[in-house]
Write a protein that holds these residues in place. Structure first.
Motif, short mmCIF file in Angstrom:
data_model
loop_
_atom_site.label_atom_id
_atom_site.label_comp_id
_atom_site.label_asym_id
_atom_site.label_seq_id
_atom_site.Cartn_x
_atom_site.Cartn_y
_atom_site.Cartn_z
N LEU A 238 1.15 -4.99 13.23
CA LEU A 238 0.26 -4.68 13.02
C LEU A 238 -1.06 -5.94 14.20
CD1 LEU A 238 -1.28 -2.91 10.49
CD2 LEU A 238 -1.03 -4.86 9.47
N ARG A 239 -1.87 -5.01 14.24
CA ARG A 239 -2.91 -5.93 15.04
C ARG A 239 -2.25 -7.37 15.81
NH1 ARG A 239 -5.89 -4.51 10.38
NH2 ARG A 239 -5.48 -6.35 9.74
N ASP A 240 -1.23 -7.53 16.77
CA ASP A 240 -0.76 -8.24 16.91
C ASP A 240 -0.05 -8.56 16.52
OD1 ASP A 240 -2.22 -7.22 19.70
OD2 ASP A 240 -3.50 -8.79 19.39
N ASN A 241 0.44 -8.74 15.45
CA ASN A 241 1.18 -9.03 14.84
C ASN A 241 2.63 -8.74 13.88
OD1 ASN A 241 -0.06 -12.33 14.26
ND2 ASN A 241 -1.86 -10.88 13.42
N ILE A 242 3.33 -9.26 13.46
CA ILE A 242 4.29 -8.58 12.48
C ILE A 242 4.29 -8.86 11.57
CG2 ILE A 242 6.88 -8.92 12.45
CD1 ILE A 242 6.20 -8.19 15.05
N CYS A 243 4.07 -7.55 10.62
CA CYS A 243 4.51 -7.94 8.73
C CYS A 243 5.09 -7.07 8.71
CB CYS A 243 3.08 -5.85 8.86
SG CYS A 243 2.57 -5.77 7.06
N THR A 244 5.74 -7.73 7.29
CA THR A 244 6.39 -7.40 6.48
C THR A 244 6.27 -6.47 5.72
OG1 THR A 244 7.33 -9.69 6.75
CG2 THR A 244 8.39 -8.77 5.24
N VAL A 245 7.44 -5.80 5.59
CA VAL A 245 7.46 -4.21 4.45
C VAL A 245 8.31 -4.06 3.55
CG1 VAL A 245 6.81 -1.91 4.55
CG2 VAL A 245 6.42 -3.23 6.64
N PHE A 246 7.59 -4.18 1.58
CA PHE A 246 8.27 -4.30 1.04
C PHE A 246 8.58 -3.10 0.77
CE2 PHE A 246 6.98 -8.46 1.74
CZ PHE A 246 7.76 -9.04 1.03
N ASN A 247 9.66 -2.69 -0.18
CA ASN A 247 9.61 -1.53 -0.35
C ASN A 247 10.19 -1.71 -2.64
OD1 ASN A 247 10.97 1.05 -2.43
ND2 ASN A 247 12.44 1.63 -0.04
N LEU A 248 9.21 -1.09 -3.15
CA LEU A 248 8.91 -1.67 -4.37
C LEU A 248 9.93 -1.09 -5.61
CD1 LEU A 248 5.30 -2.82 -4.90
CD2 LEU A 248 7.75 -4.53 -4.61
N ARG A 249 10.15 0.32 -4.60
CA ARG A 249 11.21 1.62 -5.27
C ARG A 249 12.10 0.89 -5.25
NH1 ARG A 249 11.64 6.64 -6.15
NH2 ARG A 249 10.05 7.49 -5.04
N LYS A 250 12.67 -0.13 -4.03
CA LYS A 250 13.69 -1.20 -4.75
C LYS A 250 14.25 -1.78 -5.71
CE LYS A 250 15.78 0.10 -0.24
NZ LYS A 250 16.17 0.54 1.13
N LYS A 251 12.80 -3.05 -5.36
CA LYS A 251 12.30 -3.69 -6.45
C LYS A 251 12.60 -3.61 -7.92
CE LYS A 251 11.40 -8.30 -7.39
NZ LYS A 251 13.26 -9.11 -7.39
N PHE A 252 12.20 -2.40 -7.85
CA PHE A 252 11.94 -2.34 -9.92
C PHE A 252 13.00 -0.87 -9.63
CE2 PHE A 252 7.65 -3.03 -8.59
CZ PHE A 252 7.11 -4.69 -9.24
N ASN A 253 13.72 -0.52 -9.03
CA ASN A 253 14.54 -0.03 -9.34
C ASN A 253 14.52 1.18 -9.51
OD1 ASN A 253 17.26 -1.86 -9.36
ND2 ASN A 253 16.07 -2.90 -10.84
N LEU A 254 14.05 2.10 -8.80
CA LEU A 254 13.54 3.11 -9.21
C LEU A 254 14.04 4.35 -8.27
CD1 LEU A 254 9.93 2.88 -9.69
CD2 LEU A 254 11.06 3.38 -11.07
N PRO A 255 14.39 5.70 -8.63
CA PRO A 255 15.41 6.03 -7.53
C PRO A 255 14.70 6.25 -6.05
CG PRO A 255 14.45 7.82 -9.37
CD PRO A 255 13.46 5.75 -9.47
#
Length: 146
Positions: A53-70
């Motif tokens: 992302l714009r000459d940087n690295i961006c960590t992507v979070f999956n909140l479905r996994k964090k909050f135990n959603l399907p």
């Protein structure tokens, strides 16, 4: 649950499954279409990976996994919300981006004694806006300061 009011905040609202979540609008940098995410070994399950992302690295979070959603496959409505948290740009996968709420009165959530060990510490509060119950996420708890 109950407590003091948070008046005059602005929220960016997005949807995961059939639930609405909000983050402080001030932290949102941009919303981008879903793209290929590079997996990183030995990371917590809720960290989906990284994207450039714009000459940087961006960590992507999956909140479905964090909050135990399907689990759900990304489709044309899936977005990545780019937010600035603790001076880092992070991405949050959203089923779709819903709206910006200019003003709301939220209730703070009273944390339980074991909140440090549960997902509750990631919750800043709740707000009822129209017909929707919105869980307000504390992104700074997801990405601790270095």
């Amino acid at each position: 649950m109950g407590g003091k009011k948070m008046a005059g905040h602005q929220l960016f609202v997005f949807k995961l499954d059939d639930k609405y979540f909000g983050i402080d609008l001030e932290s949102v940098d941009q919303i981008i279409p879903y793209r290929k995410i590079t997996k990183i070994p030995n990371m917590p399950a809720y960290i989906e990976g990284i994207i450039p992302l714009r000459d940087n690295i961006c960590t992507v979070f999956n909140l479905r996994k964090k909050f135990n959603l399907p689990a759900r496959e990304a489709d044309e409505s899936t977005r990545i919300v780019i937010a600035n948290v603790n001076s880092e740009m992070i991405g949050i996968i959203a089923d779709n981006t819903n709206e910006i709420v200019r003003e709301y009165d939220g209730k703070t959530v009273v944390a339980h004694e074991n909140a440090e060990e549960s997902d509750e510490r990631y919750i800043k509060g709740t707000a009822d806006i129209g017909e929707n119950h919105i869980t307000i996420i504390d992104l700074s708890q997801l990405v601790p300061a270095a």
